[in-house]
Design an enzyme around this catalytic site. Sequence first.
Site, PDB file in Angstrom:
ATOM      1  N   PHE A  67      -0.948  11.431  11.674  1.00  0.00           N
ATOM      2  CA  PHE A  67      -1.756  12.446  11.490  1.00  0.00           C
ATOM      3  C   PHE A  67      -2.176  12.331   9.941  1.00  0.00           C
ATOM      4  O   PHE A  67      -2.794  11.286   9.540  1.00  0.00           O
ATOM      5  CB  PHE A  67      -1.250  13.721  11.958  1.00  0.00           C
ATOM      6  N   PHE A 121       0.528  -2.645   8.603  1.00  0.00           N
ATOM      7  CA  PHE A 121      -0.303  -1.706   8.038  1.00  0.00           C
ATOM      8  C   PHE A 121      -1.570  -1.996   7.441  1.00  0.00           C
ATOM      9  O   PHE A 121      -2.473  -1.277   6.948  1.00  0.00           O
ATOM     10  CB  PHE A 121       0.320  -1.291   6.588  1.00  0.00           C
ATOM     11  N   TYR A 141     -14.405   3.326  11.176  1.00  0.00           N
ATOM     12  CA  TYR A 141     -12.890   3.084  11.095  1.00  0.00           C
ATOM     13  C   TYR A 141     -12.242   3.302  12.283  1.00  0.00           C
ATOM     14  O   TYR A 141     -11.413   2.678  12.735  1.00  0.00           O
ATOM     15  CB  TYR A 141     -12.516   3.974   9.994  1.00  0.00           C
ATOM     16  N   ASP A 191     -16.006  15.316  10.086  1.00  0.00           N
ATOM     17  CA  ASP A 191     -14.842  15.922  10.149  1.00  0.00           C
ATOM     18  C   ASP A 191     -14.888  16.911  11.305  1.00  0.00           C
ATOM     19  O   ASP A 191     -15.599  17.467  11.800  1.00  0.00           O
ATOM     20  CB  ASP A 191     -14.804  17.107   8.743  1.00  0.00           C
ATOM     21  N   ARG A 221      -5.314  20.698   9.225  1.00  0.00           N
ATOM     22  CA  ARG A 221      -4.756  19.421   9.592  1.00  0.00           C
ATOM     23  C   ARG A 221      -3.118  19.425   9.491  1.00  0.00           C
ATOM     24  O   ARG A 221      -2.468  20.401   9.291  1.00  0.00           O
ATOM     25  CB  ARG A 221      -4.968  18.325   8.568  1.00  0.00           C
ATOM     26  N   SER A 252      -4.351   5.847  14.233  1.00  0.00           N
ATOM     27  CA  SER A 252      -4.619   6.986  13.394  1.00  0.00           C
ATOM     28  C   SER A 252      -5.059   7.990  14.484  1.00  0.00           C
ATOM     29  O   SER A 252      -5.711   7.894  15.403  1.00  0.00           O
ATOM     30  CB  SER A 252      -5.593   6.727  12.390  1.00  0.00           C
ATOM     31  N   LYS A 270      -9.584   1.336  15.053  1.00  0.00           N
ATOM     32  CA  LYS A 270      -8.149   1.489  15.300  1.00  0.00           C
ATOM     33  C   LYS A 270      -8.168   1.320  16.781  1.00  0.00           C
ATOM     34  O   LYS A 270      -7.035   0.973  17.393  1.00  0.00           O
ATOM     35  CB  LYS A 270      -7.830   3.005  14.768  1.00  0.00           C
ATOM     36  N   GLY A 303       0.812  -1.170   0.047  1.00  0.00           N
ATOM     37  CA  GLY A 303       0.139  -0.067  -0.001  1.00  0.00           C
ATOM     38  C   GLY A 303       0.739   1.232  -0.004  1.00  0.00           C
ATOM     39  O   GLY A 303       2.189   1.226  -0.146  1.00  0.00           O
ATOM     40  N   TYR A 304       0.192   2.189   0.089  1.00  0.00           N
ATOM     41  CA  TYR A 304       0.891   3.692   0.026  1.00  0.00           C
ATOM     42  C   TYR A 304       1.943   3.959   1.195  1.00  0.00           C
ATOM     43  O   TYR A 304       3.065   4.124   0.913  1.00  0.00           O
ATOM     44  CB  TYR A 304      -0.447   4.699   0.272  1.00  0.00           C
TER      45      TYR A 304
HETATM   46  P1  NAD Z   1      -3.386   1.555   1.588  1.00  0.00           P
HETATM   47  O1  NAD Z   1      -4.810   1.222   1.526  1.00  0.00           O
HETATM   48  O2  NAD Z   1      -2.556   1.957   0.576  1.00  0.00           O
HETATM   49  O3  NAD Z   1      -2.684   0.286   2.373  1.00  0.00           O
HETATM   50  C1  NAD Z   1      -3.174  -0.877   3.077  1.00  0.00           C
HETATM   51  C2  NAD Z   1      -2.769  -2.149   2.572  1.00  0.00           C
HETATM   52  O4  NAD Z   1      -3.335  -3.303   3.207  1.00  0.00           O
HETATM   53  C3  NAD Z   1      -3.246  -2.411   1.124  1.00  0.00           C
HETATM   54  O5  NAD Z   1      -2.007  -2.904   0.342  1.00  0.00           O
HETATM   55  C4  NAD Z   1      -4.152  -3.413   0.964  1.00  0.00           C
HETATM   56  O6  NAD Z   1      -4.266  -4.288  -0.177  1.00  0.00           O
HETATM   57  C5  NAD Z   1      -3.823  -4.013   2.420  1.00  0.00           C
HETATM   58  N1  NAD Z   1      -4.783  -5.006   2.946  1.00  0.00           N
HETATM   59  C6  NAD Z   1      -6.135  -4.292   3.137  1.00  0.00           C
HETATM   60  N2  NAD Z   1      -6.759  -5.504   3.949  1.00  0.00           N
HETATM   61  C7  NAD Z   1      -5.986  -6.356   3.897  1.00  0.00           C
HETATM   62  C8  NAD Z   1      -5.991  -8.056   4.487  1.00  0.00           C
HETATM   63  N3  NAD Z   1      -7.231  -8.442   4.905  1.00  0.00           N
HETATM   64  N4  NAD Z   1      -5.197  -8.526   4.271  1.00  0.00           N
HETATM   65  C9  NAD Z   1      -3.858  -8.295   3.804  1.00  0.00           C
HETATM   66  N5  NAD Z   1      -3.736  -7.069   3.337  1.00  0.00           N
HETATM   67  C10 NAD Z   1      -4.884  -6.258   3.263  1.00  0.00           C
HETATM   68  O7  NAD Z   1      -3.413   2.357   3.133  1.00  0.00           O
HETATM   69  P2  NAD Z   1      -2.393   3.284   3.637  1.00  0.00           P
HETATM   70  O8  NAD Z   1      -2.450   4.458   3.280  1.00  0.00           O
HETATM   71  O9  NAD Z   1      -0.963   2.607   3.128  1.00  0.00           O
HETATM   72  O10 NAD Z   1      -2.671   2.872   5.264  1.00  0.00           O
HETATM   73  C11 NAD Z   1      -1.701   1.948   5.774  1.00  0.00           C
HETATM   74  C12 NAD Z   1      -2.209   1.891   7.402  1.00  0.00           C
HETATM   75  O11 NAD Z   1      -2.027   3.105   7.783  1.00  0.00           O
HETATM   76  C13 NAD Z   1      -3.732   1.557   7.120  1.00  0.00           C
HETATM   77  O12 NAD Z   1      -4.223   0.412   8.501  1.00  0.00           O
HETATM   78  C14 NAD Z   1      -4.527   2.796   7.553  1.00  0.00           C
HETATM   79  O13 NAD Z   1      -5.439   2.517   8.184  1.00  0.00           O
HETATM   80  C15 NAD Z   1      -3.410   3.536   8.494  1.00  0.00           C
HETATM   81  N6  NAD Z   1      -3.442   4.924   8.438  1.00  0.00           N
HETATM   82  C16 NAD Z   1      -3.527   5.634   7.161  1.00  0.00           C
HETATM   83  C17 NAD Z   1      -3.859   7.116   7.049  1.00  0.00           C
HETATM   84  C18 NAD Z   1      -3.702   7.528   5.768  1.00  0.00           C
HETATM   85  O14 NAD Z   1      -4.229   8.755   5.632  1.00  0.00           O
HETATM   86  N7  NAD Z   1      -3.148   6.916   4.547  1.00  0.00           N
HETATM   87  C19 NAD Z   1      -3.988   7.661   8.309  1.00  0.00           C
HETATM   88  C20 NAD Z   1      -3.945   7.058   9.520  1.00  0.00           C
HETATM   89  C21 NAD Z   1      -3.742   5.736   9.405  1.00  0.00           C
HETATM   90  N1  UDP Z   2     -11.106  17.937   2.254  1.00  0.00           N
HETATM   91  C1  UDP Z   2     -11.767  18.802   1.440  1.00  0.00           C
HETATM   92  N2  UDP Z   2     -12.147  18.162   0.151  1.00  0.00           N
HETATM   93  C2  UDP Z   2     -11.750  16.769  -0.253  1.00  0.00           C
HETATM   94  C3  UDP Z   2     -11.037  16.073   0.828  1.00  0.00           C
HETATM   95  C4  UDP Z   2     -10.741  16.680   2.094  1.00  0.00           C
HETATM   96  O1  UDP Z   2     -12.127  19.958   1.786  1.00  0.00           O
HETATM   97  O2  UDP Z   2     -11.936  16.564  -1.195  1.00  0.00           O
HETATM   98  C5  UDP Z   2     -10.915  18.331   3.627  1.00  0.00           C
HETATM   99  C6  UDP Z   2     -11.490  17.654   4.729  1.00  0.00           C
HETATM  100  O3  UDP Z   2     -12.847  18.213   5.039  1.00  0.00           O
HETATM  101  C7  UDP Z   2     -10.604  17.971   6.026  1.00  0.00           C
HETATM  102  C8  UDP Z   2      -9.291  18.010   5.338  1.00  0.00           C
HETATM  103  O4  UDP Z   2      -9.360  18.269   3.879  1.00  0.00           O
HETATM  104  O5  UDP Z   2     -10.803  19.205   6.599  1.00  0.00           O
HETATM  105  C9  UDP Z   2      -8.353  16.715   5.396  1.00  0.00           C
HETATM  106  O6  UDP Z   2      -9.154  15.810   4.686  1.00  0.00           O
HETATM  107  P1  UDP Z   2      -8.695  14.167   4.669  1.00  0.00           P
HETATM  108  O7  UDP Z   2      -9.909  13.252   4.167  1.00  0.00           O
HETATM  109  O8  UDP Z   2      -7.368  14.141   3.823  1.00  0.00           O
HETATM  110  O9  UDP Z   2      -8.081  13.697   5.709  1.00  0.00           O
HETATM  111  P2  UDP Z   2      -8.601  13.689   7.459  1.00  0.00           P
HETATM  112  O10 UDP Z   2      -8.169  14.366   8.237  1.00  0.00           O
HETATM  113  O11 UDP Z   2     -10.358  13.526   7.356  1.00  0.00           O
HETATM  114  O12 UDP Z   2      -8.258  12.109   7.785  1.00  0.00           O
END
Ligand code: NAD
Ligand code: UDP
Length: 346
Positions: free
Chosen positions: A177, A80, A148, A294, A230, A124, A152, A10-11
């Site tokens: 964050f 992740f 969601y 939000d 944010r 998160s 967490k 993932g990302y």
């Molecule tokens: P992402 O969706 O890009 O990566 C998650 C990966 O997990 C994906 O590759 C997906 O295929 C895999 N996955 C999902 N369910 C699975 C399962 N049951 N078994 C095996 N693999 C599985 O997301 P990301 O942005 O890289 O986030 C990674 C982690 O960080 C997640 O747990 C997410 O909740 C957490 N997180 C992300 C953010 C954000 O803004 N990106 C913020 C806070 C927390």
């Molecule tokens: N946001 C927005 N337009 C969009 C997506 C997000 O105005 O298309 C705003 C959202 O309301 C928040 C901030 O951008 O104030 C960050 O949102 P995001 O979904 O990226 O992350 P969050 O903090 O909600 O996890």
Amino acid sequence: MRVFLTGGAGYIGSHTLTELLGDGHDVCVYDNFANSRPAALARVRTLSNRDFEVVEGDIRQGDRLAGVMRAFQPDAVIHFAGLKAVGESAAFPLEYYENNVQGSITLLRAMDAAGCRRIVFSSSATVYGEPRQARLDESHPLAPTNPYGRTKRFIEEIIGDWAGANADASAVLLRYFNPAGAHETGRIGEDPRGTPNNLAPFVSQVAAGRRDRLKIFGGDYPTRDGTGERDFVHVIDLARAHIAAIDYAMANRGCEAINVGAGSGVTVLEMVRAFERATGRAIPYDIVDRRPGDVPASVADPARAQALLGWTARFGLDDICRSAWNWQSLNPDGYEGVDPEADGKP
Ligand code: NAD
Ligand code: UDP
């Protein structure tokens, strides 16, 4: 070290993988590709010029997971894997509890079976819910406002209980964050399926002309300019926080929750302006109603990350926007059409 990454394609996982390989660690990625593509891993291979194990599997498949883990013998797990779309979690809560919570329990069981007692978990800032103070520290009450966020919170507590029951266990709960940005080469980055939910990828796609206009959700928040505020943290800084967390877990026992943020707030409008600077393009937008659920502002107090992990964010907002734009402009369709075979030779 031998590090097992669930969700490593993932990302955030793919960027952390790149940093781990660069530091010389041996890695096994376990991912079901529900929200990612093998092409991301192929790109990491060429970028790092190193190979690593990849197993396609689901964290809910306990026997398979335990078998892979017993064979790999990890020193630590970075967890992740999970579903992460807030709106979808409200529509399909049981999917989220099953995938995220049940999947995490199955993972802990597999770790027990393989004798691995160190975990770094992707939590998160959403676990805090409505903020009671300008900068959130880890003692802020936990009150997530959507399924969601509750997954967490529950996983944090489950991992805490697991660590409490095993004297040799070590767990670090990283409360991210707002991760944003991409690897400086533009070879890997965030590749959301369909319409992006998050601000940074949406703005990137508007800059690229893939979408017409940004909708800014809410212009009447009690912030500098009325738009949401944010704490954006560069994904490479976030990746480095995981490596610091593994080092911490190697040297300490117990369970610690740690914020990962830059410690400074950026409003949605400020983010738009920063993207305009980075891209040299105008980002058309409309200010529309608030998005349900939000919070007005969410900014980290990152002091604990500095104290326990020796970690602080090195990159700023302009680096985030520049790197996100580099990725977006080099890969207008993300990993779509990238051939993992042709593009993944070390
Ligand atoms: P992402 O969706 O890009 O990566 C998650 C990966 O997990 C994906 O590759 C997906 O295929 C895999 N996955 C999902 N369910 C699975 C399962 N049951 N078994 C095996 N693999 C599985 O997301 P990301 O942005 O890289 O986030 C990674 C982690 O960080 C997640 O747990 C997410 O909740 C957490 N997180 C992300 C953010 C954000 O803004 N990106 C913020 C806070 C927390
Ligand atoms: N946001 C927005 N337009 C969009 C997506 C997000 O105005 O298309 C705003 C959202 O309301 C928040 C901030 O951008 O104030 C960050 O949102 P995001 O979904 O990226 O992350 P969050 O903090 O909600 O996890």
